[in-house]
Design a protein around this motif. Structure first.
Motif, PDB file in Angstrom:
ATOM      1  N   PRO A  40       0.810  -1.213   0.000  1.00 64.49           N
ATOM      2  CA  PRO A  40       0.000   0.000   0.000  1.00 64.49           C
ATOM      3  C   PRO A  40       0.851   1.274   0.000  1.00 64.49           C
ATOM      4  O   PRO A  40       2.073   1.218   0.118  1.00 64.49           O
ATOM      5  N   CYS A  42      -2.252   4.431  -2.933  1.00 70.04           N
ATOM      6  CA  CYS A  42      -3.343   4.814  -2.021  1.00 70.04           C
ATOM      7  C   CYS A  42      -3.393   6.338  -1.930  1.00 70.04           C
ATOM      8  O   CYS A  42      -2.915   6.927  -0.951  1.00 70.04           O
ATOM      9  N   ALA A  70      -4.479   8.022   1.374  1.00 69.85           N
ATOM     10  CA  ALA A  70      -4.001   7.473   2.654  1.00 69.85           C
ATOM     11  C   ALA A  70      -3.529   8.554   3.620  1.00 69.85           C
ATOM     12  O   ALA A  70      -3.708   8.438   4.832  1.00 69.85           O
ATOM     13  N   CYS A  87      -4.621   6.613   7.190  1.00 64.29           N
ATOM     14  CA  CYS A  87      -4.627   5.155   7.352  1.00 64.29           C
ATOM     15  C   CYS A  87      -3.297   4.488   7.015  1.00 64.29           C
ATOM     16  O   CYS A  87      -3.154   3.274   7.223  1.00 64.29           O
ATOM     17  N   ALA A  88      -2.313   5.238   6.496  1.00 59.30           N
ATOM     18  CA  ALA A  88      -1.077   4.588   6.038  1.00 59.30           C
ATOM     19  C   ALA A  88      -0.404   3.806   7.175  1.00 59.30           C
ATOM     20  O   ALA A  88       0.023   2.668   6.990  1.00 59.30           O
ATOM     21  N   CYS A  98      -2.525   0.594   8.344  1.00 53.85           N
ATOM     22  CA  CYS A  98      -3.015  -0.270   7.262  1.00 53.85           C
ATOM     23  C   CYS A  98      -2.928  -1.744   7.646  1.00 53.85           C
ATOM     24  O   CYS A  98      -2.000  -2.159   8.348  1.00 53.85           O
ATOM     25  N   THR A 103      -4.717  -4.738  -0.189  1.00 54.05           N
ATOM     26  CA  THR A 103      -3.932  -3.730   0.547  1.00 54.05           C
ATOM     27  C   THR A 103      -3.442  -2.655  -0.432  1.00 54.05           C
ATOM     28  O   THR A 103      -2.236  -2.380  -0.524  1.00 54.05           O
ATOM     29  N   SER A 104      -4.369  -2.093  -1.179  1.00 56.24           N
ATOM     30  CA  SER A 104      -4.053  -0.989  -2.096  1.00 56.24           C
ATOM     31  C   SER A 104      -5.364  -0.281  -2.381  1.00 56.24           C
ATOM     32  O   SER A 104      -6.422  -0.716  -1.911  1.00 56.24           O
ATOM     33  N   ASP A 105      -5.306   0.820  -3.104  1.00 56.92           N
ATOM     34  CA  ASP A 105      -6.547   1.542  -3.439  1.00 56.92           C
ATOM     35  C   ASP A 105      -6.437   2.030  -4.884  1.00 56.92           C
ATOM     36  O   ASP A 105      -6.514   3.224  -5.181  1.00 56.92           O
ATOM     37  N   LYS A 118     -10.949   4.437  -0.234  1.00 57.50           N
ATOM     38  CA  LYS A 118     -10.969   5.736   0.445  1.00 57.50           C
ATOM     39  C   LYS A 118     -11.059   6.871  -0.580  1.00 57.50           C
ATOM     40  O   LYS A 118     -10.891   8.035  -0.237  1.00 57.50           O
TER      41      LYS A 118
HETATM   42  S1  SF4 Z   1      -4.720  -0.088   1.604  1.00 58.93           S
HETATM   43 FE1  SF4 Z   1      -6.429   1.128   2.381  1.00 58.93          FE
HETATM   44  S2  SF4 Z   1      -6.015   1.287   4.596  1.00 58.93           S
HETATM   45 FE2  SF4 Z   1      -4.097   0.659   3.606  1.00 58.93          FE
HETATM   46  S3  SF4 Z   1      -2.999   2.591   3.229  1.00 58.93           S
HETATM   47 FE3  SF4 Z   1      -4.163   2.060   1.377  1.00 58.93          FE
HETATM   48  S4  SF4 Z   1      -6.073   3.199   1.551  1.00 58.93           S
HETATM   49 FE4  SF4 Z   1      -5.162   3.115   3.589  1.00 58.93          FE
END
Ligand code: SF4
Length: 258
Positions: free
Chosen positions: A30, A39, A42, A47-48, A51, A126-128, A157
């Protein structure tokens, strides 16, 4: 090269098997840990540091060994090294990454069918990444178009993803945080504008009971997010309440609600 997809490899997706589903999840690194920020929200969502990337065995390393990254550091263990290798492939050789992903998806679908289970997929374990915008080739706009009968789902997010129509087979749940007023407001606006469901991570069982009750009083449909991970089964506009795991239980950014 490590495989891309983890199949029913965590306790929550195993719970999904009891409901007739088999889950494949893609775990990348992430935030900026893989050299490119996967992310984008983040920082503002806080949230980094909390995570799930470092939850469970992914957070354990011999003698506390770490790998330095552009996002700070990650524990030095086989789980993080596998995520690092996948992320490097995604960032540096997209065509090879996608061709490998499609091969593994085909095998996963066949495996689920042999077991009499419905295959479902989370690409942002575990990524966005905005997968709806990741082209497969000139004629295929995204992976969802290639598998119209396969259910995909993710948490996100990035509230603006709800401003565009998402593919019918891609379910997204917005992830709330009070780390910044701007981020919290963007979540509430997306919920009001687009009827989306929102997951709220709370500190402990006491906070979970309290937050669930408060949300119910406002008329929201409250879902126990710890019961299983199959968010596409939730009614629209639900509030999904989830107890913090791993380093998130110590979060002080506002991502985890007390
Ligand atoms: S995977 Fe989700 S919780 Fe983790 S850093 Fe990225 S946005 Fe935040």
């Amino acid at each position: 090269m490590t495989t891309l997809l983890n199949i029913d490899a965590n306790a929550k997706t195993v719970k999904g098997q009891k409901l007739g589903f088999m889950t494949a999840i893609l775990y990348l690194l992430p935030w900026k840990h893989g050299g490119v920020n996967l992310c984008p929200m983040a920082e503002i969502a806080g949230c980094a540091a909390s995570c799930l990337n470092t939850a469970g065995r992914g957070g354990i390393a011999k003698r506390g060994a770490i790998i330095a990254t552009d996002g700070g550091s990650i524990p030095d263990n086989t789980i993080q090294r596998a995520r690092q290798a996948r992320t490097k492939l995604f960032n540096e050789n997209r065509n090879l990454f996608l061709s490998k992903l499609l091969t593994e998806l085909d095998a996963f679908i066949a495996q689920a069918k042999r077991k009499g289970l419905v295959p479902v997929v989370r690409l942002n374990g575990t990524s966005d990444i905005q997968w709806e915008r990741v082209r497969i080739n000139k004629t295929t706009p995204n992976i969802f178009a290639l598998y119209p009968d396969l259910q995909f789902y993710d948490y996100t997010k990035i509230a603006k993803r709800f401003n565009r129509k998402l593919p019918d087979n891609y379910h997204l749940t917005l992830s709330y945080s009070e780390a910044s007023k701007r981020y919290a407001a963007s979540c509430l606006k997306a919920r009001a504008d687009h009827n989306v469901s929102m997951v709220v991570v709370v500190r402990n069982l006491e906070a979970k009971a309290r937050y669930s009750m408060e949300a119910e009083i406002t008329g929201a449909n409250v879902v126990d997010g710890d019961a299983h991970d199959l968010r596409f089964l939730d009614p629209a506009n639900s509030v999904v309440v989830l107890k913090a795991k791993g380093s998130a239980s110590k979060d002080t950014s506002g991502f985890v609600i007390d």
